[in-house]
Scaffold this motif. Structure first.
Motif, mmCIF file in Angstrom:
data_model
loop_
_atom_site.group_PDB
_atom_site.id
_atom_site.type_symbol
_atom_site.label_atom_id
_atom_site.label_comp_id
_atom_site.label_asym_id
_atom_site.label_seq_id
_atom_site.Cartn_x
_atom_site.Cartn_y
_atom_site.Cartn_z
ATOM 1 N N MET A 1 31.442 12.672 36.946
ATOM 2 C CA MET A 1 31.998 13.870 36.361
ATOM 3 C C MET A 1 31.513 15.058 37.178
ATOM 4 S SD MET A 1 31.300 15.555 32.638
ATOM 5 C CE MET A 1 32.097 14.366 31.626
ATOM 6 N N SER A 2 32.432 15.898 37.588
ATOM 7 C CA SER A 2 32.043 17.058 38.381
ATOM 8 C C SER A 2 32.280 18.333 37.572
ATOM 9 C CB SER A 2 32.831 17.115 39.681
ATOM 10 O OG SER A 2 34.186 17.377 39.406
ATOM 11 N N PHE A 3 31.358 19.236 37.714
ATOM 12 C CA PHE A 3 31.458 20.525 37.044
ATOM 13 C C PHE A 3 31.762 21.572 38.105
ATOM 14 C CE2 PHE A 3 28.627 18.029 34.389
ATOM 15 C CZ PHE A 3 29.242 18.178 33.156
ATOM 16 N N ARG A 4 32.761 22.375 37.854
ATOM 17 C CA ARG A 4 33.080 23.410 38.826
ATOM 18 C C ARG A 4 32.336 24.694 38.463
ATOM 19 N NH1 ARG A 4 36.471 27.463 37.452
ATOM 20 N NH2 ARG A 4 37.570 27.259 35.491
ATOM 21 N N SER A 5 32.016 25.457 39.460
ATOM 22 C CA SER A 5 31.366 26.738 39.190
ATOM 23 C C SER A 5 32.425 27.753 38.759
ATOM 24 C CB SER A 5 30.618 27.236 40.426
ATOM 25 O OG SER A 5 31.543 27.455 41.469
ATOM 26 N N ASP A 6 31.980 28.755 38.067
ATOM 27 C CA ASP A 6 32.897 29.754 37.520
ATOM 28 C C ASP A 6 33.166 30.841 38.562
ATOM 29 O OD1 ASP A 6 34.512 31.029 35.732
ATOM 30 O OD2 ASP A 6 32.886 32.030 34.681
ATOM 31 N N THR A 7 33.814 30.474 39.651
ATOM 32 C CA THR A 7 34.102 31.463 40.684
ATOM 33 C C THR A 7 35.466 32.107 40.493
ATOM 34 O OG1 THR A 7 34.988 29.735 42.111
ATOM 35 C CG2 THR A 7 32.659 30.308 42.386
ATOM 36 N N ARG A 8 36.354 31.468 39.772
ATOM 37 C CA ARG A 8 37.682 32.026 39.564
ATOM 38 C C ARG A 8 37.850 32.643 38.181
ATOM 39 N NH1 ARG A 8 40.958 26.947 40.658
ATOM 40 N NH2 ARG A 8 38.949 25.978 40.430
ATOM 41 N N GLY A 9 36.873 32.448 37.314
ATOM 42 C CA GLY A 9 36.969 32.976 35.968
ATOM 43 C C GLY A 9 36.531 34.424 35.890
ATOM 44 N N ILE A 10 36.392 34.914 34.667
ATOM 45 C CA ILE A 10 36.022 36.313 34.479
ATOM 46 C C ILE A 10 34.542 36.538 34.764
ATOM 47 C CG2 ILE A 10 35.634 36.051 32.004
ATOM 48 C CD1 ILE A 10 36.738 38.893 31.684
ATOM 49 N N GLY A 11 33.708 35.558 34.559
ATOM 50 C CA GLY A 11 32.291 35.717 34.827
ATOM 51 C C GLY A 11 31.546 36.231 33.608
ATOM 52 N N VAL A 12 30.311 35.837 33.500
ATOM 53 C CA VAL A 12 29.507 36.197 32.335
ATOM 54 C C VAL A 12 29.176 37.682 32.336
ATOM 55 C CG1 VAL A 12 27.321 35.774 31.156
ATOM 56 C CG2 VAL A 12 28.563 33.880 32.182
ATOM 57 N N ILE A 13 28.837 38.231 33.485
ATOM 58 C CA ILE A 13 28.474 39.644 33.559
ATOM 59 C C ILE A 13 29.678 40.528 33.254
ATOM 60 C CG2 ILE A 13 27.615 41.451 35.096
ATOM 61 C CD1 ILE A 13 25.491 39.471 34.256
ATOM 62 N N GLN A 14 30.828 40.178 33.794
ATOM 63 C CA GLN A 14 32.024 40.962 33.500
ATOM 64 C C GLN A 14 32.420 40.850 32.042
ATOM 65 O OE1 GLN A 14 34.860 39.562 36.350
ATOM 66 N NE2 GLN A 14 34.245 41.089 37.876
ATOM 67 N N LEU A 15 32.225 39.698 31.458
ATOM 68 C CA LEU A 15 32.509 39.530 30.030
ATOM 69 C C LEU A 15 31.571 40.391 29.192
ATOM 70 C CD1 LEU A 15 34.099 38.073 27.812
ATOM 71 C CD2 LEU A 15 32.374 36.276 27.895
ATOM 72 N N GLY A 68 29.486 51.112 30.447
ATOM 73 C CA GLY A 68 30.087 49.792 30.552
ATOM 74 C C GLY A 68 31.248 49.755 31.525
ATOM 75 N N THR A 69 32.048 50.821 31.544
ATOM 76 C CA THR A 69 33.192 50.863 32.453
ATOM 77 C C THR A 69 32.742 50.960 33.903
ATOM 78 O OG1 THR A 69 34.481 51.949 30.730
ATOM 79 C CG2 THR A 69 35.342 52.073 32.965
ATOM 80 N N THR A 70 31.755 51.799 34.174
ATOM 81 C CA THR A 70 31.298 51.924 35.560
ATOM 82 C C THR A 70 30.632 50.641 36.041
ATOM 83 O OG1 THR A 70 29.228 52.944 34.822
ATOM 84 C CG2 THR A 70 31.008 54.412 35.494
ATOM 85 N N ARG A 71 29.906 49.964 35.175
ATOM 86 C CA ARG A 71 29.291 48.693 35.574
ATOM 87 C C ARG A 71 30.336 47.590 35.700
ATOM 88 N NH1 ARG A 71 24.847 48.714 38.007
ATOM 89 N NH2 ARG A 71 24.345 46.681 37.200
ATOM 90 N N LEU A 72 31.364 47.624 34.875
ATOM 91 C CA LEU A 72 32.406 46.595 34.938
ATOM 92 C C LEU A 72 33.188 46.678 36.248
ATOM 93 C CD1 LEU A 72 34.024 44.346 33.491
ATOM 94 C CD2 LEU A 72 35.454 46.150 32.525
#
Length: 80
Positions: A1-15, A68-72
Motif C-alpha cells: 500500500m502506498s501513501f501519496r504526499s499531499d502535494t496537490r491538495g490544499i495543504g494543512v497550513i493553507q487550510l 490570515g489573508t496575508t499569510r494564506l
C-alpha cells in the motif's frame, strides 16, 4: 500500500489560514451587524458599554482577517 504526499491538495497550513480568515470574516460581519442595526436598520442601538465591546471585537476581527489573508496568500513573506 502506498501513501501519496499531499502535494496537490490544499495543504494543512493553507487550510488553517483559510479557517482563520473565515473566523475573522464571521467576527467582523457579526459585530458590524450589531453596530449598524440601530441607526440603519431601525433596531435599538446598543448601550455604550456593549457598543464599545462590539467595536473592539470588530477591530479584532479585521486584524484576524487581514493576518490570515496575508499569510494564506504569502504576502510579505521572505524574498527569494
Amino acid at each position: 500500500m502506498s501513501f501519496r504526499s499531499d502535494t496537490r491538495g490544499i495543504g494543512v497550513i493553507q487550510l488553517f489560514f483559510t479557517i482563520v480568515c473565515g473566523i475573522g470574516l464571521g467576527l467582523s460581519i457579526g459585530t458590524a451587524f450589531l453596530i449598524i442595526q440601530g441607526p440603519f436598520l431601525g433596531g435599538p442601538t446598543l448601550d455604550p458599554f456593549p457598543m464599545m465591546g462590539a467595536l473592539a471585537a470588530f477591530v479584532v476581527g479585521i486584524v484576524v482577517l487581514s493576518w490570515g489573508t496575508t499569510r494564506l496568500f504569502g504576502i510579505g513573506g521572505t524574498a527569494i
